[in-house]
Structure formats: C-alpha cells, structure tokens
Design an enzyme around this catalytic site. Structure first.
Site, PDB file in Angstrom:
ATOM      1  N   ASP A  14     -94.695 105.033  -1.066  1.00 26.48           N
ATOM      2  CA  ASP A  14     -95.346 104.688  -2.334  1.00 26.48           C
ATOM      3  C   ASP A  14     -96.049 103.333  -2.253  1.00 26.48           C
ATOM      4  OD1 ASP A  14     -96.080 105.027  -4.956  1.00 26.48           O
ATOM      5  OD2 ASP A  14     -94.160 104.394  -5.785  1.00 26.48           O
ATOM      6  N   ASN A  62     -98.911 115.551  -7.700  1.00 29.68           N
ATOM      7  CA  ASN A  62    -100.068 114.727  -7.318  1.00 29.68           C
ATOM      8  C   ASN A  62    -101.421 115.405  -7.577  1.00 29.68           C
ATOM      9  OD1 ASN A  62     -98.398 113.084  -4.514  1.00 29.68           O
ATOM     10  ND2 ASN A  62     -98.733 112.348  -6.579  1.00 29.68           N
ATOM     11  N   ARG A 179     -87.551 104.428  -0.143  1.00 27.15           N
ATOM     12  CA  ARG A 179     -88.694 104.429  -1.057  1.00 27.15           C
ATOM     13  C   ARG A 179     -89.331 103.047  -1.010  1.00 27.15           C
ATOM     14  NH1 ARG A 179     -90.132 107.405  -6.498  1.00 27.15           N
ATOM     15  NH2 ARG A 179     -92.171 106.488  -6.687  1.00 27.15           N
TER      16      ARG A 179
END
Ligand code: FPP
Length: 233
Positions: A14, A62, A179
């Site tokens: 991300d 997405n 992440r």
C-alpha cells in the site's frame, strides 16, 4: 538455534498513490515505483529462503478506481510477467495466481497462464500474484466449487471442505502478513488463510521498501510468540 524463516509471507503493498502525491507526481508514477519495489522484495524474499510470497497487486474493490489507473496497473502486471522470466529462471522462482482470473482482461490472463506454465517446474520460491483477488470472493467461489463437485447427499461443509476448494489449497497459510503505508486493516486479503497470521505494519510507503525493510519485518516476526489460541507450554 537457527532463526525461523516464515514459510509464507503475504504483502499488502500500500501507499503507491500517497508516495506519488507527496512528490507532486501522478498516482501512476507511484505504481511504477511500486513495481520496482515488488521486484526488490521478491529478490530479498527469495534470498532469505521464503518458500511462498503472496503479493496483493489488485483487489476485487480496486475496479472502483479510474479506468486510466486500472489500465495502468494491468499494464504493469503484464510488463512484470513478461520481463521477469530470465530473473525467475535464474532464481528458480515459480509464478502462481490467486483470485478470479475470469474477471481479468484476456491479455493479462494469457500472460499469467504463460508465466505459470513456463515456471511450473521451478523449485525455488513461489510468488503468488493476487490480482482481482478478494478474500470474501475466494470463500464464495470455494463454496460454489464445493457445491458443484459434491454429491447431492453431502449438504454440510466443514473447514477442510472449504480449504480444499480455495484458490491454492496446497499452499500453507501465511505465517506473516505485512502491510505498508501505516493502515491498520486487512482490506479483504487472505481472510480465510490469515486467521492466525502475524501482522506487521510499516509506516513506509510501498515504493520506499528496500531489502532491509523486508528483513526487519522477518526479524520482528522471529520475536513473536505464536500460540494459535492456545497457551504457552
Ligand atoms: C496500493 O497503493 C497499490 C495498488 C493497488 C497496486 C499495486 C500494484 C503494483 C505495485 C504493481 C504490480 C505489482 C506486481 C508485483 C505485478 P494505493 O494506490 O492504494 O496507494 P494509496 O493508498 O496511497 O492511494
């Protein structure tokens, strides 16, 4: 005693957009740098002896982005698949896939299938590209596969039935999920398989990730005490 290397690491890559915005660049520039980071981390993970690396490249959500951004990311995936063959061959890296392939543009499906076929015999790390992937979608597809495959008399599912119909039933659950970009959420990534994964969150944006950041995540993992809901003996 040797430190334990996690067998399977998943990464929610991300922060490409924010990385670009902070530099006054367009979002697509962030994805381009994100792809370079992916290559660096594939190499770092392979060098460390990780057996499975799942990269969350495009979620089922997405598609809500602009068509320009979606096309750009799809183009990058294609570029990655085409350009990585020599590297994959040298490092014995096998390409795998997770997600609903039927929902991807035909050109990407073709490149994915070619890459998977060409690397099928490679015995090094397996890179699982999660593209048009959603954890909920994977579970729904698994249940539907079960219904189609099962005899009419078997009407009750158990955990093994679901596991057997997930996208890659042979791949162990991720030991560690990383992440980047500092968000504290799973974003529909490996919902079933991640039940007991250790989570590592980094504030760094994905395009900034270097080998040392990946190594730091592995070192942090090695200090975790995994009890799987039990108690320490
Ligand atoms: C998240 O950043 C990133 C993506 C949705 C795309 C990731 C794709 C790549 C890195 C390229 C393809 C990679 C491979 C391995 C084929 P974001 O856009 O959500 O960032 P933001 O939250 O800062 O806006």
């Amino acid at each position: 005693m040797d430190k334990i290397i996690p067998a399977h690491v998943g990464i929610i890559m991300d922060g490409n957009g924010r990385w670009a915005a902070r530099r006054g660049l367009v979002r697509t520039q962030g994805h381009l740098e994100g792809l370079k980071a992916s290559k660096r981390i594939v190499k770092a993970a392979s060098d460390l002896g990780i057996k499975y690396l799942t990269l969350y490249a495009f979620s089922t959500e997405n598609w809500k982005r602009t068509s320009e951004e979606v096309s750009f990311i799809m183009g990058l995936v294609k570029k990655y698949l085409k350009s990585e063959f020599e590297f994959s061959k040298k490092n014995k890296i096998r390409t795998r896939y997770a997600g609903d392939m039927a929902g991807l543009p035909p050109g990407i499906q073709k490149e994915l299938k070619t890459s998977m076929a060409e690397t099928a015999g490679f015995t090094g790390m397996q890179v699982i590209l999660a593209i048009n992937y959603g954890g909920r979608d994977e579970i729904v597809r698994a249940v539907n596969k079960f219904i189609l495959a099962s005899s009419a008399d078997k009407q009750v599912l158990n955990e093994k039935d679901i596991c057997a119909h997930l996208d890659n039933p042979d791949i162990p659950d991720p030991d560690l999920i990383i992440r980047t970009a500092g968000e504290y959420r799973t974003s529909n990534f490996l919902l079933w398989q991640g039940a007991y994964s250790e989570i590592y969150i980094s504030d760094k944006m994905w395009p900034e990730w270097e080998k040392e950041d990946f190594e730091a995540a592995i070192t942090a993992f090695q200090k975790r005490d995994r009890r799987y809901g039990g108690i320490k003996t």
